[in-house]
Design a protein around this motif. Structure first.
Motif, mmCIF file in Angstrom:
data_model
loop_
_atom_site.group_PDB
_atom_site.id
_atom_site.type_symbol
_atom_site.label_atom_id
_atom_site.label_comp_id
_atom_site.label_asym_id
_atom_site.label_seq_id
_atom_site.Cartn_x
_atom_site.Cartn_y
_atom_site.Cartn_z
ATOM 1 N N MET A 27 0.831 -1.207 0.000
ATOM 2 C CA MET A 27 0.000 0.000 0.000
ATOM 3 C C MET A 27 0.869 1.263 0.000
ATOM 4 N N ARG A 28 2.004 1.208 0.645
ATOM 5 C CA ARG A 28 2.940 2.339 0.612
ATOM 6 C C ARG A 28 3.442 2.574 -0.814
ATOM 7 N N TYR A 29 3.802 1.471 -1.472
ATOM 8 C CA TYR A 29 4.261 1.567 -2.856
ATOM 9 C C TYR A 29 3.145 2.102 -3.744
ATOM 10 N N SER A 30 1.944 1.553 -3.556
ATOM 11 C CA SER A 30 0.793 1.950 -4.360
ATOM 12 C C SER A 30 0.530 3.455 -4.216
ATOM 13 N N LYS A 31 0.558 3.932 -2.979
ATOM 14 C CA LYS A 31 0.330 5.348 -2.708
ATOM 15 C C LYS A 31 1.419 6.207 -3.376
ATOM 16 N N GLY A 50 -5.009 -0.162 -10.379
ATOM 17 C CA GLY A 50 -4.681 -1.084 -9.295
ATOM 18 C C GLY A 50 -4.024 -2.347 -9.808
ATOM 19 N N LYS A 51 -4.538 -2.887 -10.901
ATOM 20 C CA LYS A 51 -3.936 -4.095 -11.493
ATOM 21 C C LYS A 51 -2.522 -3.807 -11.983
ATOM 22 N N MET A 52 -2.329 -2.642 -12.589
ATOM 23 C CA MET A 52 -1.011 -2.272 -13.104
ATOM 24 C C MET A 52 -0.006 -2.144 -11.943
ATOM 25 N N ILE A 53 -0.439 -1.503 -10.859
ATOM 26 C CA ILE A 53 0.449 -1.345 -9.694
ATOM 27 C C ILE A 53 0.756 -2.704 -9.081
ATOM 28 N N GLY A 54 -0.234 -3.579 -9.007
ATOM 29 C CA GLY A 54 -0.031 -4.920 -8.470
ATOM 30 C C GLY A 54 0.991 -5.708 -9.284
ATOM 31 N N TRP A 57 4.452 -4.366 -8.611
ATOM 32 C CA TRP A 57 4.916 -4.808 -7.289
ATOM 33 C C TRP A 57 5.414 -6.253 -7.350
ATOM 34 N N ARG A 58 4.662 -7.104 -8.009
ATOM 35 C CA ARG A 58 5.070 -8.515 -8.121
ATOM 36 C C ARG A 58 6.382 -8.651 -8.897
ATOM 37 N N ASP A 59 6.578 -7.790 -9.892
ATOM 38 C CA ASP A 59 7.777 -7.871 -10.728
ATOM 39 C C ASP A 59 9.002 -7.225 -10.078
ATOM 40 N N MET A 60 8.800 -6.478 -9.002
ATOM 41 C CA MET A 60 9.930 -5.820 -8.334
ATOM 42 C C MET A 60 10.796 -6.839 -7.602
ATOM 43 N N SER A 61 12.085 -6.541 -7.514
ATOM 44 C CA SER A 61 12.989 -7.406 -6.751
ATOM 45 C C SER A 61 12.802 -7.118 -5.257
ATOM 46 N N ASN A 62 13.279 -8.022 -4.422
ATOM 47 C CA ASN A 62 13.181 -7.824 -2.967
ATOM 48 C C ASN A 62 13.966 -6.598 -2.523
ATOM 49 N N ASP A 63 15.087 -6.329 -3.211
ATOM 50 C CA ASP A 63 15.875 -5.134 -2.873
ATOM 51 C C ASP A 63 15.075 -3.860 -3.135
ATOM 52 N N GLU A 64 14.324 -3.830 -4.221
ATOM 53 C CA GLU A 64 13.508 -2.655 -4.548
ATOM 54 C C GLU A 64 12.362 -2.488 -3.549
ATOM 55 N N LYS A 65 11.834 -3.592 -3.077
ATOM 56 C CA LYS A 65 10.725 -3.555 -2.113
ATOM 57 C C LYS A 65 11.198 -3.206 -0.705
ATOM 58 N N GLN A 66 12.491 -3.392 -0.435
ATOM 59 C CA GLN A 66 13.016 -3.267 0.918
ATOM 60 C C GLN A 66 12.740 -1.892 1.537
#
Length: 142
Positions: A27-31, A50-54, A57-66
């Motif tokens: 949700m932080r990323y989405s915002k 929402g689908k595009m953001i999802g 997010w799924r395609d992001m690496s763990n480092d990018e999500k960190q």
């Protein structure tokens, strides 16, 4: 953030509001990216964005999500602290409400007692009142 007040002045029957839970990493990323995607694709509907953001997010690496995960962990700790303070303020609120009820009960009993006493005094004759006053005066001076 919440704090405990010594003299809680809350409207009747209203508890303090609990702290909101922290936004999840997604949700932080989405915002964070919502406005950019909306500007780049103004024709898309809310669900499509929402689908595009999802998918992003799924395609992001763990480092990018960190970054978003770290922000969430910090917010989660703050939320736990705020929740403890909130619970204490609720307990203080309940105690204050109970104290107020007891005070009102005592005041009501006192008022009823005074009314009964006035009613009794109205029933007494002048002679009885005079005798009662004399008796009280003797007690005070004796």
């Amino acid at each position: 953030h919440y704090f405990i007040q010594s003299n809680l002045r809350m409207p009747d029957n209203e508890l303090p509001k609990p702290p909101k839970r922290p936004l999840t990493p997604f949700m932080r990323y989405s915002k964070h990216v919502w406005v950019t995607i909306k500007q780049d694709h103004p024709e898309l509907k809310v669900g499509e964005i929402g689908k595009m953001i999802g998918k992003q997010w799924r395609d992001m690496s763990n480092d990018e999500k960190q970054t978003y995960i770290d922000e969430y962990e910090i917010a989660k700790i703050e939320h736990l602290s705020a929740t403890k303070i909130y619970q204490q303020s609720c307990q203080a609120y309940v105690a204050a409400k109970e104290q107020q009820k007891q005070k009102e009960r005592k005041e009501k009993e006192k008022a009823e007692k005074m009314l009964l006493q006035e009613d009794d005094n109205l029933r007494l004759t002048r002679g009885q009142l005079k005798r009662r006053r004399i008796c009280h005066e003797k007690k005070d001076t004796g």
